[in-house]
Every structure is written in C-alpha cells, then in structure tokens.
Design an enzyme around this catalytic site. Structure first.
Site, PDB file in Angstrom:
ATOM      1  CG  HIS A  31      69.496  -9.061  11.799  1.00 21.35           C
ATOM      2  ND1 HIS A  31      71.344  -9.318  12.787  1.00 21.35           N
ATOM      3  CD2 HIS A  31      70.031  -8.047  10.675  1.00 21.35           C
ATOM      4  CE1 HIS A  31      72.123  -8.800  11.459  1.00 21.35           C
ATOM      5  NE2 HIS A  31      70.961  -8.329  10.385  1.00 21.35           N
ATOM      6  CB  SER A  43      70.984 -16.542   9.886  1.00 15.87           C
ATOM      7  OG  SER A  43      70.051 -16.361   9.233  1.00 15.87           O
ATOM      8  CE  LYS A  44      72.507 -10.018   7.171  1.00 14.55           C
ATOM      9  NZ  LYS A  44      73.016  -8.959   5.728  1.00 14.55           N
ATOM     10  NE  ARG A  45      69.356 -16.005   5.370  1.00 12.26           N
ATOM     11  CZ  ARG A  45      70.339 -15.660   4.724  1.00 12.26           C
ATOM     12  NH1 ARG A  45      70.425 -13.948   4.406  1.00 12.26           N
ATOM     13  NH2 ARG A  45      71.324 -15.927   5.245  1.00 12.26           N
ATOM     14  CG  ASP A  46      67.668 -17.983  13.124  1.00 13.18           C
ATOM     15  OD1 ASP A  46      66.412 -18.279  13.690  1.00 13.18           O
ATOM     16  OD2 ASP A  46      69.302 -18.681  13.630  1.00 13.18           O
TER      17      ASP A  46
END
Ligand code: GLU
Ligand code: ZN
Length: 493
Positions: free
Chosen positions: A20, A261-264
């Site tokens: 990311h 966030s990493k998950r974004d």
C-alpha cells in the site's frame, strides 16, 4: 547531517496483503535517505507470523520495489549480504539465543499470568484510575511459586523488564520525546510456545544488522521506548553496538481526513499500477507526503529528490493523500517523457485486456501520429485506450451519455451540412477541417463548440477526447465521412 558511522537503513515489511502507499512512502524515504548519504539500504522480510504471511505477498513486495526503481544493497535471496539471511523466518535460532541471554541476564522473565487474570487486573486498575498495562506481578517469582504454577499446568510467556525511569530520545522528525514508565509496561517478547514476537525480532535484527537510522511510520512510535530499553540491554549483553536514531514519518490521511488504512482501496499500490501511473510520477507524489522539495517546485525526478532529501526536513504533521494532485503530477511526468519512452510505456494499454479491438486492426502508423496528442493530455496511461480506440475499432464505441449530450437540437441538419463542407475540405490540413465545421455551425447559428460535438460523437463515439481535427485527419476522410453517414442514418431511423 554529519554522521561518523556510515548510514544503514532498513525497509522491513511483513508480507501480509497487498503493498500500500504508506508502505511505499516508508520504503521511499529510507531508500532516498540511504542514497543521499551514500549509505546502505537493507531490505528485510519480517515473516515470523506464519498465520498472516504469504509467499504471494512476498513476491508482490519484490515486484513492487523493482517497479518503483528501488534497489537494495542487502536483502533476501540472490542479493544477500553480510547479515544474511534477511528473512526472519530463517533466523529463529538467533532470536532464541538472544531471548536466552536476556533471561539469563535478568533483563527478561517468565510471566505465568493467565489471560483471565490479566483482564481482571486491567479492569480493576481502570476502575481505580491506575495505569492499566501489565503490573509486574511476575517480576519476582520464587522457585516454590514457579513449581506451583508449573504443577498447575500454567504456561508462561517471556516479558522484557522495562526500567523504572523515563525514556527520552531525540526523534529525527519530532524532536525530543519522553515516555514515562507507567505508559510503557513490561511487554511480551516470546509467546508461550516460544515463538518470538515483533517486539523482539525487529530490534534484535536492527541491532545485528547495525542499522543506524530507523525511519518508519508514526503508528510504530509506541514501540520505540520499548526498543530503546531493549537496545540498552543488548548493548550490556554485547549483542548490540549502538542505539539507532529514530524518525517517525507522519500519518497519511485519506478521504474525510481519516487515516488512510491498509485496507482502503485508495491505498493499494496495485491500483495505481493498473491505472497506468508511472513509477516516477507516483514516487514524486508520495515523496510530498510529509516532505517538500522546495517552496515553488513540486515536480522533480528521483535523482533530484535523492540529492535533496534529508529525514530532518520531514514534517511531523499528518499529510493528506490528494488523488487529484497525484494524478496531475503523474500527468506532468508523462509529458516529461521522451516520445519514444511514452509510446513504449503505452504498449500494454494498446493491447488486450485493456484494448478491445482485434490485434490486426491496430495501426502502428496511426498510433505514431496520434501519440504526441495523447502525451500532452492524459494523466494516467490507462486513459490512452479510450482516447485512441476510434482509430482501431471498426465502429466507434456506443456511449449513450455522450450521444444524449451531443445530439441535441437539430443534429441531423448540422451533420448534413458538416459532411458537405468536410467533403470539400483539405484532409491534409486540420485547419481546413476546422473551418469546415465552423462554417457548418455558422449556417445553423452554432458556435464551434456546439457544432463540433455531434461530429466528435459521430466519429469517436465520445464527447471528450483528443483534438478533434487532428483526430479526423489521422482517421482519414473515407472512414470519418462513413461514420457521419452512419450517424445520420441512425438519427433518421
Ligand atoms: N514489519 C514491521 C511492519 O511492517 C516493521 C515495522 C518497523 O519498521 O519497525 O509494520
Ligand atoms: Zn505475570
């Protein structure tokens, strides 16, 4: 910054999930810092969490770093180096050995508390308004107690014994920081099954690999006082030489001023690669997340960045990820490319799966002629496909929104006149084609913008695209007029 010992920095990701942008920014700042100081960039893989780490993610990390153009001086596999191996999963003996030394030297101890006991005492501390971290119960365990615990079948983790005085250090980004003991309780370094934790393996490797500067995200700031204390123990044990300097890079904020966030999805590096960002454009933008090149210049090459970059110039305030700015900087880098390099970089977007024309319908000569117009206009390479597909598709794409927007009023009357005038124009001269559409517009009381919209949609399928008259010239008279005829037939039908 004058430093007696040569600079050694590390980039040490855990291979979990997709790379990311935050991770890339950390890699970039470490890499640029090493290059600026003629130091060493160490790449280490922190893969001690078998449940979360994957080989696929590791391969992706390697691929991403190579794509970005970061080279490492020491690292896993064929690169190697004096401190190999550089994958923590291959260094377990080292950690076991250090943990034993810490235990033998009294720097660490076995903690027999159960999860329930810890919870209970934490709850109580909270209710009584005391610090709720580990309370040091097992700091002193007599031999009888130990025997009793073991007879009960209790297992133990190993905890590091934090000193009882505050820890102060000079952060390279944030200045002097102090952590008081009640905020940094004794922490686990080995699980009950003996597996070492990040809290141990990361500083142990930094020590053994003689890392001089730890540059990492602000989210890791709370582990720094623990690591400094551990370092002091390692120095006393003869395992470490020095404590590295620390610099914590500011948070990156995404939409709505929330931490990215990493998950974004917006954070995924692969997304940027797929959209056709240039590595140099993306890296230029990411370098501005917490740093600036100069007051009045924000477009620069990686070499220029390296020449200027220093960690002490990084700003502690959170940085905002601005996609528009990122795209615009990438567009500037596209325009800075040699035409040949640009054309080569476009190749993937002129083929399946991006392109939906038959390979034999691709016309290299037409592409060569249109490429310079594309180069001055696109912000990401994936924009290329839609901008040039009218040249290679048998029929232009059908885009209903464009059709509805352009075919207002009396499009058939305008197109009929435009076709007549275009038929008589000079097809080797875009100015002549423009004059034809201007004249047609005038005949119907329309300005150029309104008059050219139906022509553009008839020929390219879309209301927006590359300069229209050059596009017409490159497509050629025959095909262009045939498309206007087809549109007139559609309007009549
Ligand atoms: N493996 C750790 C992470 O990816 C490294 C943290 C550090 O730089 O110390 O979060
Ligand atoms: Zn305990």
């Amino acid at each position: 910054m004058a430093s007696a010992s040569p600079v050694r920095v590390r980039f040490c990701p855990s291979p979990t999930g997709n790379p990311h942008v935050g991770l890339v920014r950390t890699a970039l700042f470490n890499w640029a810092f090493a290059r600026h100081h003629g130091g060493t960039f160490v790449f280490r893989i922190e893969d001690t969490d078998a449940a979360r780490d994957s080989e696929e993610s590791y391969e992706q990390l390697l691929d991403s770093l190579r794509w970005l153009g970061f080279t490492w001086d020491e690292g896993p596999d064929e690169v190697g180096g004096p401190h190999a191996p550089y994958r923590q999963s291959q260094r377990m003996d080292i950690y076991a050995d250090v943990a034993k030394k810490l235990l033998d030297g009294g720097y660490a101890y076995h903690c027999y508390c159960t999860a329930e006991e810890l919870d209970e005492r934490r709850e109580l501390a909270r209710r009584e308004g005391r610090p709720s971290g580990y309370d040091g119960t097992c700091r002193v365990v007599t031999e009888e107690q130990k025997a009793a615990y073991e007879a009960e079948g209790r297992t133990s983790i190993v905890r590091f014994r934090m000193p009882d005085e505050p820890i102060t250090f000079q952060d390279l980004v944030r200045g002097e920081l102090t952590f008081t003991p009640e905020n940094v309780p004794d922490y686990g370094i080995l699980r009950a099954n003996g597996a070492p934790l990040y809290t141990l393996v990361n500083p142990v490797d930094d020590a053994l690999m003689e890392i001089t500067h730890v540059l990492r995200g602000e989210d890791l700031l709370s582990s720094t006082p623990r690591q400094i204390a551990l370092y002091k123990a390692l120095i006393e044990l003869g395992v470490a030489k020095d404590i590295p300097q620390f610099g914590h890079l500011p948070y990156v904020m995404g939409e709505g001023n929330k931490k990215l966030s990493k998950r974004d999805p917006q954070a995924s590096l692969n997304l940027y690669r797929e959209r056709g960002f240039l590595p140099q454009g993306l890296v230029n933008y990411l370098s501005l997340l917490g740093w600036s090149f100069s007051k009045d210049q924000d477009i620069f090459t990686l070499d220029e960045m390296v020449a200027k970059f220093d960690i002490t110039d990084v700003n502690a305030n959170p940085a905002r990820f601005d996609l528009k700015k990122c795209e615009s900087i990438n567009g500037d880098h596209i325009r800075m490319m040699e035409p040949k390099a640009f054309a080569d970089a476009c190749t993937p977007w002129l083929q399946a799966p991006h392109a939906n024309w038959a390979p034999e319908d691709f016309d290299a000569a037409a592409w060569d002629r249109i490429a310079p117009y594309a180069q001055t206009r696109v912000t990401v390479l994936s924009d290329i496909t839609a901008n040039v597909d009218f040249l290679f598709l048998k029929e232009p794409v059908e885009d209903q929104a464009s059709w509805d927007k352009a075919m207002k009023g009396e499009p058939a009357a305008l197109l009929t006149t435009a076709r007549e005038k275009l038929d008589a124009a000079d097809w080797n001269d875009p100015e002549s084609l423009k004059q034809a559409v201007l004249d047609a517009g005038e005949a119907h009381g329309l300005k150029l913008g309104k008059a050219q919209a139906p022509v553009r949609v008839a020929v390219t399928g879309r209301t927006v695209g590359l300069p229209l008259f050059e596009s017409l010239e490159i497509l050629g008279k025959e095909r262009s007029l045939a498309r206007i005829d087809a549109t007139l037939a559609k309007l009549a039908g």
